[in-house]
Design an enzyme around this catalytic site. Structure first.
Site, PDB file in Angstrom:
ATOM      1  N   SER A 173       0.829  -1.202   0.000  1.00 19.49           N
ATOM      2  CA  SER A 173       0.000   0.000   0.000  1.00 19.49           C
ATOM      3  C   SER A 173       0.859   1.246   0.000  1.00 19.49           C
ATOM      4  CB  SER A 173      -0.900  -0.005   1.242  1.00 19.49           C
ATOM      5  OG  SER A 173      -1.494   1.255   1.459  1.00 19.49           O
ATOM      6  N   LYS A 197       1.690  -3.056   6.726  1.00 16.90           N
ATOM      7  CA  LYS A 197       2.160  -3.256   5.353  1.00 16.90           C
ATOM      8  C   LYS A 197       3.674  -3.046   5.276  1.00 16.90           C
ATOM      9  CE  LYS A 197      -1.719  -4.230   3.226  1.00 16.90           C
ATOM     10  NZ  LYS A 197      -1.946  -5.557   2.622  1.00 16.90           N
ATOM     11  N   GLY A 218      -5.020   9.705  11.304  1.00 16.63           N
ATOM     12  CA  GLY A 218      -4.281   8.783  10.447  1.00 16.63           C
ATOM     13  C   GLY A 218      -4.292   9.167   8.982  1.00 16.63           C
ATOM     14  N   ASP A 219      -5.078  10.182   8.593  1.00  8.50           N
ATOM     15  CA  ASP A 219      -5.151  10.590   7.193  1.00  8.50           C
ATOM     16  C   ASP A 219      -4.059  11.611   6.868  1.00  8.50           C
ATOM     17  OD1 ASP A 219      -7.222   8.985   6.413  1.00  8.50           O
ATOM     18  OD2 ASP A 219      -8.774  10.511   6.666  1.00  8.50           O
ATOM     19  N   TYR A 223      -2.468   0.292  10.208  1.00 13.66           N
ATOM     20  CA  TYR A 223      -2.621  -0.432   8.949  1.00 13.66           C
ATOM     21  C   TYR A 223      -1.384  -0.254   8.070  1.00 13.66           C
ATOM     22  CZ  TYR A 223      -3.915  -1.178   4.075  1.00 13.66           C
ATOM     23  OH  TYR A 223      -3.913  -1.569   2.760  1.00 13.66           O
TER      24      TYR A 223
END
Length: 385
Positions: free
Chosen positions: A167, A197, A340-341, A193
């Site tokens: 990702s 990854k 988290g964005d 998340y």
């Protein structure tokens, strides 16, 4: 010469002609023409990206074994997931399916023992950015421990070719745009998340150092959206969608009242977050192209590739494009930023064009059109009611 002698003579001639021809055929004909292109184990094969990739694999003459624990896909009790049943209908080909969690080492090993597997494409993972902030331990257990178990089973069974579904979140807060594969990874990852990854990528890199027979492709893709052009398969998240496009689609079809836009004060042209959206079919084709790279006799070790369009669209851009495609007014409301964005993220995917012979060909209008085609035909997703 009597009839018996003639029969023996004839059989001898056939033997000494056919066997040599068969031998030379193995030298002259590509392996794909002799036995097909190979057998692929697809983890998370019933999910959104998995099911679309399985379809493209079947259409490209690969045999597919799919496994999924059904956490994020729909299936009737004791039945094959609906997404894969529809893929079989679209392709006219069969899929071997196992309801297995990748953390179940014993069951995984049995699959590898029963089947002759050539490649693995690894999708199986929990994938919601916001949710990962709320339940990080669940994400670490599933995504990292599960992946490690899969790699151990692959190693013990001599299967050492894998495409990993990574990702763009591994890049963290972008230090420059567009993002190339040379961008640092693991620095400033903004959510668990993305960290999972990154950690799995690092595990695979270490495996390649320890055993030079491994071949690993890391596909760092940005924001998959859209659906198959038939409208038979598409994104069908369990519960409240965590991603923008399926949420918009559910608003358009009347399942939800409005879209909540997380933040309108980012340093972007309209204040909303900007992302590189890629059509799911383009993304699936990228995985097929990655398998060709794995078959290259000169390729060993690992390599990462961005899969994206190279263009960013804001949340409002997507809402407006979807409204145009569906003919529906998409109600939306601005709320606080989501933890988290990041403000903006879009890819430089030129390396994939050069080395994988891959490029995204579908734009935002087609992404929205195909999403609406899927959602309007399946207002409740894969469920019949």
């Amino acid at each position: 010469m009597d009839s018996i002698e003639k029969a023996i003579y004839g059989l001898a001639c056939l033997y000494y002609i056919i066997i040599p021809l068969g031998y030379f055929a193995t030298l002259w004909l590509p392996a794909s023409e002799m036995t097909g292109k190979g057998t692929i184990l697809v983890t998370g094969g019933a999910g959104y990206v998995g099911s679309h990739t399985v379809l493209e694999l079947l259409n490209n003459n690969y045999s597919v074994i799919a496994l999924d624990n059904l956490v994020n896909c729909y299936a009737e009790k004791n039945d094959k997931p609906e997404s894969l049943k529809r893929v079989e209908k679209l392709t006219g080909k069969q899929i071997i399916f196992y309801n297995v969690d990748i953390r179940d080492k014993t069951s995984l090993d049995k699959i590898f023992k029963v089947h002759s597997i050539d490649f693995v494409i690894h999708f199986a993972a929990l994938k919601a950015v916001g949710e990962s902030v709320q339940i990080p331990l669940t994400y670490y257990q599933n995504n990292i421990a599960g992946s490690s178990t899969l790699f151990e089973v692959m190693q013990s069974n001599g299967v050492k070719k894998i495409v990993f579904s990574s990702s763009a979140t591994v890049y963290g807060i972008p230090q420059f745009l567009p993002i190339t594969e040379e961008h640092p990874t693991g620095q400033g990852c903004t959510n668990p998340y993305g960290k999972t990854k990154y950690f799995v990528e690092e595990i695979l890199k270490d495996v390649c150092v320890s055993d030079h027979e491994w071949k690993v492709i890391l596909l760092r893709y940005f924001n998959p959206v859209g659906a198959h052009e038939s409208g038979e398969i598409g994104e069908d998240p369990s519960g409240i969608p965590n991603n923008l496009m399926p949420y918009i689609a559910q608003v358009a079809v009347g399942r939800r009242e409005k879209v909540y836009v997380f933040g309108n004060d980012y340093p972007t042209p309209d204040g909303t977050g900007v992302r590189d959206y890629i059509h799911i079919t383009d993304l699936a084709i990228g995985h097929v192209q990655a398998l060709t790279k794995l078959n290259d006799t000169t390729f060993f070790g690992w390599k990462a590739f961005n899969l994206g369009t190279g263009r960013g669209y804001s949340v409002l851009d997507v809402i407006n494009a979807f409204s145009k495609a569906s003919g529906k007014i998409i109600k939306h409301e601005f709320v606080n930023r989501r933890e988290g964005d990041v403000a903006a993220s879009f890819a430089d995917a030129s390396l994939a064009k050069i080395e994988l012979n891959w490029t995204a060909t579908r734009g935002i209008d087609e992404m929205c059109k195909d999403t609406w085609n899927w959602q309007s035909k399946n207002p409740n997703g894969f469920k019949k009611k």
